[in-house]
Design an enzyme around this catalytic site. Structure first.
Site, PDB file in Angstrom:
ATOM      1  N   LYS A  40       0.829  -1.399  -0.131  1.00  0.00           N
ATOM      2  CA  LYS A  40       0.069  -0.019  -0.085  1.00  0.00           C
ATOM      3  C   LYS A  40       0.940   1.185  -0.198  1.00  0.00           C
ATOM      4  CE  LYS A  40      -4.373   0.330   2.377  1.00  0.00           C
ATOM      5  NZ  LYS A  40      -4.984   0.563   3.865  1.00  0.00           N
TER       6      LYS A  40
HETATM    7  C1  E4P Z   1      -8.099   1.105   3.652  1.00  0.00           C
HETATM    8  O1  E4P Z   1      -7.322   0.296   3.135  1.00  0.00           O
HETATM    9  C2  E4P Z   1      -8.023   1.887   4.888  1.00  0.00           C
HETATM   10  O2  E4P Z   1      -7.316   1.035   5.800  1.00  0.00           O
HETATM   11  C3  E4P Z   1      -9.342   2.157   5.711  1.00  0.00           C
HETATM   12  O3  E4P Z   1     -10.401   1.726   4.867  1.00  0.00           O
HETATM   13  C4  E4P Z   1      -9.310   3.520   6.244  1.00  0.00           C
HETATM   14  O4  E4P Z   1     -10.532   3.671   7.011  1.00  0.00           O
HETATM   15  P1  E4P Z   1     -11.052   4.712   8.140  1.00  0.00           P
HETATM   16  O5  E4P Z   1     -11.011   6.123   7.242  1.00  0.00           O
HETATM   17  O6  E4P Z   1     -12.294   4.545   8.860  1.00  0.00           O
HETATM   18  O7  E4P Z   1      -9.652   5.144   9.063  1.00  0.00           O
END
Ligand code: E4P
Length: 215
Positions: free
Chosen positions: A83
Site C-alpha cells: 500500500k
Molecule cells: C483502507 O485501506 C483503509 O485502511 C481504511 O479503509 C481507512 O478507513 P478509516 O477512514 O475508517 O480509517
C-alpha cells in the site's frame, strides 16, 4: 464485487474467512498499532488465513524508503500487496515496484485525477476513502462514481477499492456503481448479513414449528 476486511485483528479475520465470501484484507499502520503482536507476525498470519490480496502499507514518504519497505513487506508472503500513499514520491514507488512485479494499492485517494495518475503509474488497485470525504461534507460515493467512469472511459484495468467504509449503505452504493472491491470493518460485514424482517421471519417459523412439536 469483492469483499475485503479492513482489519488487522486476527480473531475477526478468522471469523470472516469462515463466511466463504472474504476475498482479501486491507491493513494500515493505525489498524496494526491496535494489535499487540509484531506487525510482521500479524501480516504473516493474516496471509495464511486469507487466500487473497493482503494490503500492507509503507510509512516512508520518499521513493527509496517506500520501495525498500515495499520489498520487505512482499517478502512476508506472495499475497502481500504494497500500500503506497498517493503523492509524487508514491507514484515513483508504484512504478518501481511494478517493474519488480510487486503489486501496489495506492491509498489515501480523494479525487478522480489522483486515481488516474496512480493507475497510469501502474497501481493494481486504487483506494478512494469515502467515509473521510463524507466527514468533510464531500460526497465520497460521487468521487467513486467518477473514478469508475474514468477507468471505464479508458479501459483501465486497475481495480477500484472503496475504502473508509462506515456503513452497509456505502457497500450497497459501491456495488451499484460497479466498484471492484469494498473493504469494510468486521462490524459492517456482519451488519450486511442482517435484516429485521429476516429475524422476524426466523422467529415466526421457529414458533410455528414449535406448535407442531407440541401437538
Ligand atoms: C483502507 O485501506 C483503509 O485502511 C481504511 O479503509 C481507512 O478507513 P478509516 O477512514 O475508517 O480509517
Amino acid at each position: 464485487m469483492k469483499f475485503f476486511l479492513d482489519s488487522a485483528h486476527l480473531p475477526d479475520i478468522r471469523e470472516a474467512a469462515q463466511l466463504g465470501i472474504l476475498d482479501g484484507v486491507t491493513t494500515n499502520p493505525s489498524l496494526l498499532s491496535k494489535e499487540e503482536a509484531d506487525p510482521v507476525a500479524v501480516l504473516r498470519e493474516i496471509s495464511k488465513v486469507v487466500d487473497g490480496p493482503i494490503s500492507a502499507e509503507v510509512v516512508s514518504t520518499e521513493h527509496a524508503g517506500m520501495v525498500e519497505q515495499g520489498v520487505e513487506w512482499r517478502r512476508i508472503a506472495e499475497n502481500i500487496v504494497v500500500k503506497i500513499p498517493m503523492s509524487t514520491e508514491g507514484l515513483k514507488a508504484i512504478r518501481t515496484l511494478r517493474e519488480q512485479e510487486i503489486p501496489t494499492n495506492c491509498t489515501l485517494v480523494f479525487s478522480p485525477t489522483q486515481a488516474l495518475m496512480a493507475a497510469k503509474a501502474g497501481a493494481a488497485m486504487v483506494s478512494p476513502f469515502v467515509g473521510r470525504l463524507d466527514d468533510i461534507q464531500v460526497r465520497g460515493m460521487e468521487v467513486v462514481d467518477e473514478i469508475v467512469q474514468v477507468f471505464s472511459n479508458y479501459e483501465i484495468s486497475t481495480e477500484v477499492l472503496v475504502a473508509s467504509i462506515r456503513s452497509p449503505v456505502h457497500v450497497a452504493d459501491a456495488a451499484r456503481i460497479g466498484a471492484d472491491i469494498s473493504t469494510m470493518p468486521w462490524s459492517v460485514m456482519q451488519a450486511l448479513a442482517r435484516h429485521p424482517l429476516t429475524d422476524i421471519g426466523i422467529e415466526r417459523f421457529f414458533a410455528d414449528w414449535q406448535k407442531i412439536q407440541n401437538r
